[in-house]
Design an enzyme around this catalytic site. Sequence first.
Site, PDB file in Angstrom:
ATOM      1  N   HIS A 117     -81.015  63.672  71.906  1.00  0.00           N
ATOM      2  CA  HIS A 117     -81.185  65.111  71.659  1.00  0.00           C
ATOM      3  C   HIS A 117     -81.657  65.429  70.241  1.00  0.00           C
ATOM      4  O   HIS A 117     -81.144  66.353  69.595  1.00  0.00           O
ATOM      5  CB  HIS A 117     -79.890  65.854  71.971  1.00  0.00           C
ATOM      6  CG  HIS A 117     -79.504  65.867  73.423  1.00  0.00           C
ATOM      7  ND1 HIS A 117     -80.420  65.768  74.450  1.00  0.00           N
ATOM      8  CD2 HIS A 117     -78.276  65.976  74.031  1.00  0.00           C
ATOM      9  CE1 HIS A 117     -79.773  65.824  75.623  1.00  0.00           C
ATOM     10  NE2 HIS A 117     -78.481  65.938  75.391  1.00  0.00           N
ATOM     11  N   HIS A 191     -80.087  73.497  76.644  1.00  0.00           N
ATOM     12  CA  HIS A 191     -78.909  72.717  77.026  1.00  0.00           C
ATOM     13  C   HIS A 191     -77.722  73.606  77.398  1.00  0.00           C
ATOM     14  O   HIS A 191     -76.576  73.292  77.066  1.00  0.00           O
ATOM     15  CB  HIS A 191     -78.547  71.740  75.907  1.00  0.00           C
ATOM     16  CG  HIS A 191     -77.850  70.507  76.379  1.00  0.00           C
ATOM     17  ND1 HIS A 191     -76.551  70.514  76.827  1.00  0.00           N
ATOM     18  CD2 HIS A 191     -78.268  69.237  76.496  1.00  0.00           C
ATOM     19  CE1 HIS A 191     -76.200  69.290  77.177  1.00  0.00           C
ATOM     20  NE2 HIS A 191     -77.240  68.491  76.997  1.00  0.00           N
ATOM     21  N   GLU A 329     -81.130  70.439  82.846  1.00  0.00           N
ATOM     22  CA  GLU A 329     -82.041  70.424  81.704  1.00  0.00           C
ATOM     23  C   GLU A 329     -83.440  70.038  82.174  1.00  0.00           C
ATOM     24  O   GLU A 329     -83.684  68.877  82.509  1.00  0.00           O
ATOM     25  CB  GLU A 329     -81.539  69.407  80.669  1.00  0.00           C
ATOM     26  CG  GLU A 329     -80.098  69.620  80.263  1.00  0.00           C
ATOM     27  CD  GLU A 329     -79.432  68.315  79.812  1.00  0.00           C
ATOM     28  OE1 GLU A 329     -79.969  67.652  78.907  1.00  0.00           O
ATOM     29  OE2 GLU A 329     -78.385  67.965  80.381  1.00  0.00           O
TER      30      GLU A 329
HETATM   31  C1  BGC Z   1     -76.638  64.087  78.428  1.00  0.00           C
HETATM   32  C2  BGC Z   1     -75.264  63.492  78.343  1.00  0.00           C
HETATM   33  C3  BGC Z   1     -74.726  63.784  76.987  1.00  0.00           C
HETATM   34  C4  BGC Z   1     -74.701  65.269  76.775  1.00  0.00           C
HETATM   35  C5  BGC Z   1     -74.273  65.607  75.391  1.00  0.00           C
HETATM   36  C6  BGC Z   1     -76.517  65.556  78.216  1.00  0.00           C
HETATM   37  O1  BGC Z   1     -77.772  66.124  78.252  1.00  0.00           O
HETATM   38  O2  BGC Z   1     -77.243  63.820  79.648  1.00  0.00           O
HETATM   39  O3  BGC Z   1     -75.311  62.095  78.545  1.00  0.00           O
HETATM   40  O4  BGC Z   1     -73.454  63.247  76.810  1.00  0.00           O
HETATM   41  O5  BGC Z   1     -75.966  65.809  76.961  1.00  0.00           O
HETATM   42  O6  BGC Z   1     -73.255  66.471  75.416  1.00  0.00           O
END
Ligand code: BGC
Length: 365
Positions: A117, A191, A329
């Site tokens: 991310h 998210h 997402e």
């Molecule tokens: C991911 C998870 C991750 C989370 C973070 C999601 O988009 O797929 O693996 O732990 O984001 O909070």
Amino acid sequence: MTHQPTNAPARRLSARAPFGTTPAGEVVEQIELANAHGLRMSVLSYGGVIRTLHLPDRAGAFVDVALGYDTLDGYLTDTAYLGALVGRVANRIRAGRMTVEGRPLTLAQNADGNHLHGGMRGFDKAVWRMEPFERDDAAGVVLSHVSPDGDEGYPGTLRVEVTYTLDDGNRLHVDYRATSDAVTPVNLTQHGYFNLHGAGRGDILDHELTLNASRFTPVDDALIPTGELRPVAGTPFDFTTPHRIGARIGQADEQLRLGRGYDHNFVIDPRDGDDLALAARLTEPHSGRGVDVYTTEPGIQFYSGNFLDGSAVGKGGHPYRYRTGLALETQHFPDAPNHPEFPSILLRPGAEYRTSTIYHFVVRP
Ligand code: BGC
């Protein structure tokens, strides 16, 4: 023909209000958008967070379905990316490494040695410029952010603009734009976590989900795609017809074990002629609250909140426990730079990154 809403709200936009100050002294603001049917959502300049989202049930009772925090402190210490915009590259990149046009690139490694991310301080931790706007049938905000050359290891100066538009058709449009002065990977997403009972009111296992995806990208034990596009048919990943999220999540399945539940990218089946494909349909059967997700993106990560463990205390003092929220997402496939067979996420100078996702909020009978 112009669309004239008969019951336009008195105010589609609240005044911007201060929400707090970051440790670096940046002032964070919040603004609220409303539509003709009483839907309301609030947006923060910090992380472009959608902090609240009020949706009605069959009887017209509104609840806030977005997981989030009451104060800026919650967001400053958040590790779950609640409600935030994520970039430059959403999801995981193995070891934070890739090769871009023959040149090795090393990105921040913030998740068990991998890049997740956008890195240590991704776009979810940036204070965005926020410009509200109003139209006859909608209100929105334009969020913009400049990610400098070298940000979390990414090359080039990236200029990003994300527009949220809440219209009177109960649609939230999220339009992403970006340009760069050097070749860089870009894969932006929103998210937000939904709990259609209301955030903080139990788990999401009874929500019914349909995913317009006949294949998904199986992962290894680092939650990174192996490269295979695997048919969902005959597996607990088959959401091509509606299924309760909890119905098969406990099955003895290798992919569910590796994901600790659902935490996988699904390959959306496009339909000829549609700019935006229907990707997902979510329903909470008791209240009738639902959301349909349409996107220009080729993939959608369905994450069933498996890492929520109650340590994040959300709005109203509710701890967000195991599987009390789910994220859908829209994105390009995770670790795309290391899989030449996946659609590319490279943005070149002179080109424009443009994607759109629409969340259509509905009440189902
Ligand atoms: C991911 C998870 C991750 C989370 C973070 C999601 O988009 O797929 O693996 O732990 O984001 O909070």
